[in-house]
Write a protein that holds these residues in place. Structure first.
Motif, PDB file in Angstrom:
ATOM      1  N   SER A  99      -2.161  -5.615 -32.258  1.00  0.00           N
ATOM      2  CA  SER A  99      -2.461  -6.493 -31.127  1.00  0.00           C
ATOM      3  C   SER A  99      -1.869  -5.954 -29.835  1.00  0.00           C
ATOM      4  N   ALA A 100      -0.652  -5.427 -29.911  1.00  0.00           N
ATOM      5  CA  ALA A 100      -0.027  -4.854 -28.721  1.00  0.00           C
ATOM      6  C   ALA A 100      -0.808  -3.638 -28.234  1.00  0.00           C
ATOM      7  N   LEU A 101      -1.293  -2.856 -29.198  1.00  0.00           N
ATOM      8  CA  LEU A 101      -2.045  -1.656 -28.854  1.00  0.00           C
ATOM      9  C   LEU A 101      -3.364  -2.024 -28.177  1.00  0.00           C
ATOM     10  N   ILE A 102      -4.109  -2.940 -28.814  1.00  0.00           N
ATOM     11  CA  ILE A 102      -5.406  -3.337 -28.258  1.00  0.00           C
ATOM     12  C   ILE A 102      -5.218  -4.075 -26.936  1.00  0.00           C
ATOM     13  N   GLY A 103      -4.197  -4.895 -26.876  1.00  0.00           N
ATOM     14  CA  GLY A 103      -3.978  -5.687 -25.671  1.00  0.00           C
ATOM     15  C   GLY A 103      -3.546  -4.879 -24.464  1.00  0.00           C
ATOM     16  N   SER A 104      -3.157  -3.620 -24.666  1.00  0.00           N
ATOM     17  CA  SER A 104      -2.714  -2.802 -23.536  1.00  0.00           C
ATOM     18  C   SER A 104      -3.879  -2.231 -22.732  1.00  0.00           C
ATOM     19  N   GLU A 105      -5.090  -2.312 -23.271  1.00  0.00           N
ATOM     20  CA  GLU A 105      -6.252  -1.767 -22.574  1.00  0.00           C
ATOM     21  C   GLU A 105      -6.889  -2.828 -21.675  1.00  0.00           C
ATOM     22  N   PHE A 106      -7.433  -2.390 -20.550  1.00  0.00           N
ATOM     23  CA  PHE A 106      -8.154  -3.305 -19.674  1.00  0.00           C
ATOM     24  C   PHE A 106      -9.213  -2.526 -18.908  1.00  0.00           C
ATOM     25  N   VAL A 107     -10.220  -3.246 -18.434  1.00  0.00           N
ATOM     26  CA  VAL A 107     -11.310  -2.649 -17.666  1.00  0.00           C
ATOM     27  C   VAL A 107     -11.413  -3.414 -16.354  1.00  0.00           C
ATOM     28  N   LEU A 108     -11.377  -2.683 -15.243  1.00  0.00           N
ATOM     29  CA  LEU A 108     -11.498  -3.321 -13.936  1.00  0.00           C
ATOM     30  C   LEU A 108     -12.925  -3.801 -13.703  1.00  0.00           C
ATOM     31  N   ASN A 109     -13.046  -4.892 -12.955  1.00  0.00           N
ATOM     32  CA  ASN A 109     -14.377  -5.406 -12.620  1.00  0.00           C
ATOM     33  C   ASN A 109     -15.214  -4.342 -11.913  1.00  0.00           C
ATOM     34  N   GLY A 110     -14.552  -3.573 -11.033  1.00  0.00           N
ATOM     35  CA  GLY A 110     -15.267  -2.532 -10.298  1.00  0.00           C
ATOM     36  C   GLY A 110     -15.817  -1.456 -11.213  1.00  0.00           C
ATOM     37  N   GLU A 111     -15.046  -1.107 -12.274  1.00  0.00           N
ATOM     38  CA  GLU A 111     -15.527  -0.109 -13.231  1.00  0.00           C
ATOM     39  C   GLU A 111     -16.793  -0.601 -13.935  1.00  0.00           C
ATOM     40  N   ALA A 112     -16.717  -1.836 -14.431  1.00  0.00           N
ATOM     41  CA  ALA A 112     -17.858  -2.395 -15.153  1.00  0.00           C
ATOM     42  C   ALA A 112     -19.067  -2.540 -14.234  1.00  0.00           C
ATOM     43  N   GLU A 113     -18.837  -2.966 -12.977  1.00  0.00           N
ATOM     44  CA  GLU A 113     -19.939  -3.154 -12.050  1.00  0.00           C
ATOM     45  C   GLU A 113     -20.575  -1.821 -11.688  1.00  0.00           C
ATOM     46  N   SER A 114     -19.745  -0.787 -11.517  1.00  0.00           N
ATOM     47  CA  SER A 114     -20.288   0.546 -11.197  1.00  0.00           C
ATOM     48  C   SER A 114     -21.168   1.067 -12.329  1.00  0.00           C
ATOM     49  N   LEU A 115     -20.709   0.858 -13.570  1.00  0.00           N
ATOM     50  CA  LEU A 115     -21.497   1.311 -14.715  1.00  0.00           C
ATOM     51  C   LEU A 115     -22.792   0.518 -14.819  1.00  0.00           C
ATOM     52  N   ALA A 116     -22.720  -0.784 -14.557  1.00  0.00           N
ATOM     53  CA  ALA A 116     -23.927  -1.615 -14.600  1.00  0.00           C
ATOM     54  C   ALA A 116     -24.931  -1.159 -13.543  1.00  0.00           C
ATOM     55  N   LYS A 117     -24.450  -0.853 -12.345  1.00  0.00           N
ATOM     56  CA  LYS A 117     -25.339  -0.370 -11.285  1.00  0.00           C
ATOM     57  C   LYS A 117     -25.957   0.974 -11.666  1.00  0.00           C
TER      58      LYS A 117
END
Length: 619
Positions: A167-185
């Motif tokens: 859980s600590a390992l998985i919980g350390s990852e995050f994705v910025l809104n800007g990253e996700a939005e750039s990929l979506a665009k």
């Protein structure tokens, strides 16, 4: 760090892991905690053993999961011993990874208290009744699985400690809104292109292949010409359906059967029903239905009320009449009420998914026995089927006994049951003819007993359909002779040479386009998307790999399955914004991917530092 671990352990992923932990414990048991064994371990990780019992239990659990998930497809896959071996190897690697995580958690000093274990058990839905922890249910499940509470809690401690680390390992990852939005665009980007297809087929006539070229390709690519293990079979087949035609049934026998089984040829009783319906969506629907029922009890006319008050307007126009019904046709509640009435009676208010009904029985048509002449053919066929099955069971036992007692040929077995010996063509494990294309029959055909020259045991093809087989011809896996594959090699090399000519032609067109030649006819496609289906995928991929030239044309070539294409990139259209739900979905997917990558990286690191010993031949 511990605070972050505690926060992570409350998330959705952690709860999912808890469920998996409990289920895996239920299947895998606690054998690793109970004493030692003289049997060699399945693996040893930094001095700690993974027992063969642990591996076998985890493997059976995985098999059961795959069988449930894949259904009949799993049966076909399971006929391949190599496939099952790969599953078992994967299960062992998972157990090794779990052992490494346990050791890493212990080295980091991670602990789970008794209170945490108790709370996890209390929150597990499997142990709850109506959303609350049920101790009787908890104890009943443990008894059913054959576990003591103390052993269960100890296993929970191990698994929850491991979960802290995950859980600590998985919980350390995050994705910025800007990253996700750039990929979506980027995914939503479209492009305007023009293209020219250069088919290789017209150039096949210009391509020639010498025998030396074909032989050289054969010699340098032996793996492409491996012949699988092949077998052809002799077999004796026994099918109850084949016995039917030889059975004669006299009129007297058919009539006797009819007289003894007349209840099978009776038509069901039918009842003519009428109703008044108040739709369930109507305000105070039940109260309205009860009011109509009281009016009927006080002498009101059913047909008149059906016309004025029933919300089933179609039947209401006919005084509520619905038609004739046999048992089991209507909703169970309606059916039960209708067939409990006497002719002319009216039911109480009956609730069904359609609303509230008041039912009247208008008439009854008693069941009748069908005349013998009408059902004679059906009876004859039924008697034949029953007699064929009786004969089948007797012959089946003879076939089994004779093929077992005389295992080195099928002549005596065939004679015993009055059958002929049939043969198959040569086939491999993946292209068996019917009926041997069933996984269990294909596996039997390649079993050591059959390949060793023995008759097989009785093999069930289908219900009342069996075969006994023996090998007729067996070819070991090997390399096909050059003469066998020469035509295919020549055709392949000709296609390659034709493709090369098409490539050269495409490059000529590309040069002319760059020079401004306007005589080349190109197909146009505006707003081409990344996931377009009606344009060759290789062409689409190339279009999205190209950059827009600052000056002149952006032009390139790409190889297709049957030739080449010239691609001109005219414009790139970026999307101004991406839908919020698409951004959220991409963010969730990236989070999952990043967490999975981190997990694999940690396992790889732990493996690199660990001493892992497998039994000889299992690495």
């Amino acid at each position: 760090m511990l605070e972050k671990i505690r926060e992570g352990s409350q998330g959705v992923i952690a709860k999912g892991i808890l469920v998996l932990v409990i289920l895996s414990f239920a299947f895998a048991g606690v054998s690793s905690y109970l004493g030692s064994s003289s049997v060699a371990p399945a693996a040893t990780v930094n001095g700690e053993e993974i027992s063969t019992t642990e591996l076998d239990q985890a493997y059976q659990s995985e098999r059961a999961r795959l069988e449930q998930q894949l259904g009949e497809m799993f049966d076909a896959l399971a006929a391949n011993d190599a496939y099952l071996a790969s599953i078992k190897k994967g299960v062992l690697e998972r157990l090794v990874a779990q052992k490494l995580l346990d050791q890493a958690a212990a080295e980091m000093g991670l602990r789970v208290s008794n209170a945490q274990i108790i709370e996890a058990i209390r929150q597990e839905p499997a142990f709850q009744t109506e959303g609350k922890f049920d101790n009787d249910r908890f104890e009943a499940i443990l008894r059913q699985l054959g576990y003591q509470q103390a052993a269960f809690r100890e296993s929970m401690r191990v698994d929850m400690t491991r979960r802290q680390l995950i859980s600590a390992l998985i919980g350390s990852e995050f994705v910025l809104n800007g990253e996700a939005e750039s990929l979506a665009k980027l995914q939503g980007q479209t492009r305007d292109i023009r293209y020219l297809l250069v088919d290789a087929e017209p150039f096949l006539g210009q391509a020639t292949v010498t025998e030396e070229e074909a032989k050289s390709f054969y010699d340098t690519n032996p793996a492409q010409f491996e012949r699988p293990e092949m077998v052809s079979l002799e077999y004796v087949e026994l099918n109850a359906k084949d016995l039917v035609d030889g059975i004669e049934v006299s009129d007297e026998l058919a009539k006797t059967y009819y007289d003894e089984h007349q209840n099978q040829y009776q038509t069901a009783e039918k009842r003519l029903a009428a109703h008044i319906l108040i739709d369930a969506s109507t305000d105070n629907a039940e109260a309205k239905a009860e009011d109509i029922h009281k009016q009927l009890e006080n002498g009101a006319d059913f047909a008149a009320l059906a016309k004025s008050d029933s919300q089933d307007t179609l039947s209401g126009e006919k005084g509520g009449e619905l038609g004739w019904f046999e048992p089991g046709v209507m909703d169970p509640a309606f059916d039960e009420a209708l067939f409990a009435l006497n002719k002319g009676d009216i039911s109480k208010v009956v609730k069904t998914p359609f609303g509230f009904h008041i039912i009247k029985l208008l008439d009854i048509q008693s069941g009748q026995t069908a005349p013998f002449a009408e059902v004679k053919d059906k009876i004859v066929e039924q008697i034949k089927q029953e007699e064929a099955v009786k004969q089948f069971y007797g012959l089946q036992q003879k076939l089994a006994d004779t093929s077992y007692e005389i295992p080195d040929n099928l002549q005596e077995a065939a004679k015993a049951v009055g059958a002929e010996i049939k043969t198959t063509r040569l086939f491999g494990r993946d292209n068996a003819p019917a009926p041997f294309d069933k996984p269990e029959l294909s596996k039997a055909a390649f079993s050591s007993d059959v390949l060793g020259g023995m008759n097989s045991e009785l093999l069930e093809v289908d219900r009342n359909h069996v075969v006994v087989v023996r090998v007729k011809e067996h070819q070991q896996a090997g390399t096909l002779e050059f003469a066998e594959v020469k035509p295919a090699i020549e055709a392949r090399l000709k296609q390659q040479k034709a493709n090369e000519i098409a490539r050269d032609k495409a490059q000529e067109y590309m040069v002319k386009l760059k020079e401004g030649n306007a005589d080349i006819a190109l197909q146009s496609r505006a707003n081409l998307g990344r996931f377009t289906q009606d344009v060759d995928s290789a062409l689409v991929s190339k279009a999205f790999q190209m950059a827009k030239a600052k000056e002149g044309l952006s032009v390139d070539t790409v190889s297709l399955a049957t030739g080449y294409a010239v691609v001109v990139l005219d414009a790139i259209h970026d999307t101004e914004s991406a839908p919020a739900d698409q951004v959220a979905a991409i963010k969730q997917r990236l989070n999952s991917q990043f967490g999975e990558n981190d997990y694999r990286a940690v396992i790889d690191m732990l493996k690199a530092k660990a001493e892992i010993i497998y039994p000889e031949g299992d690495e």
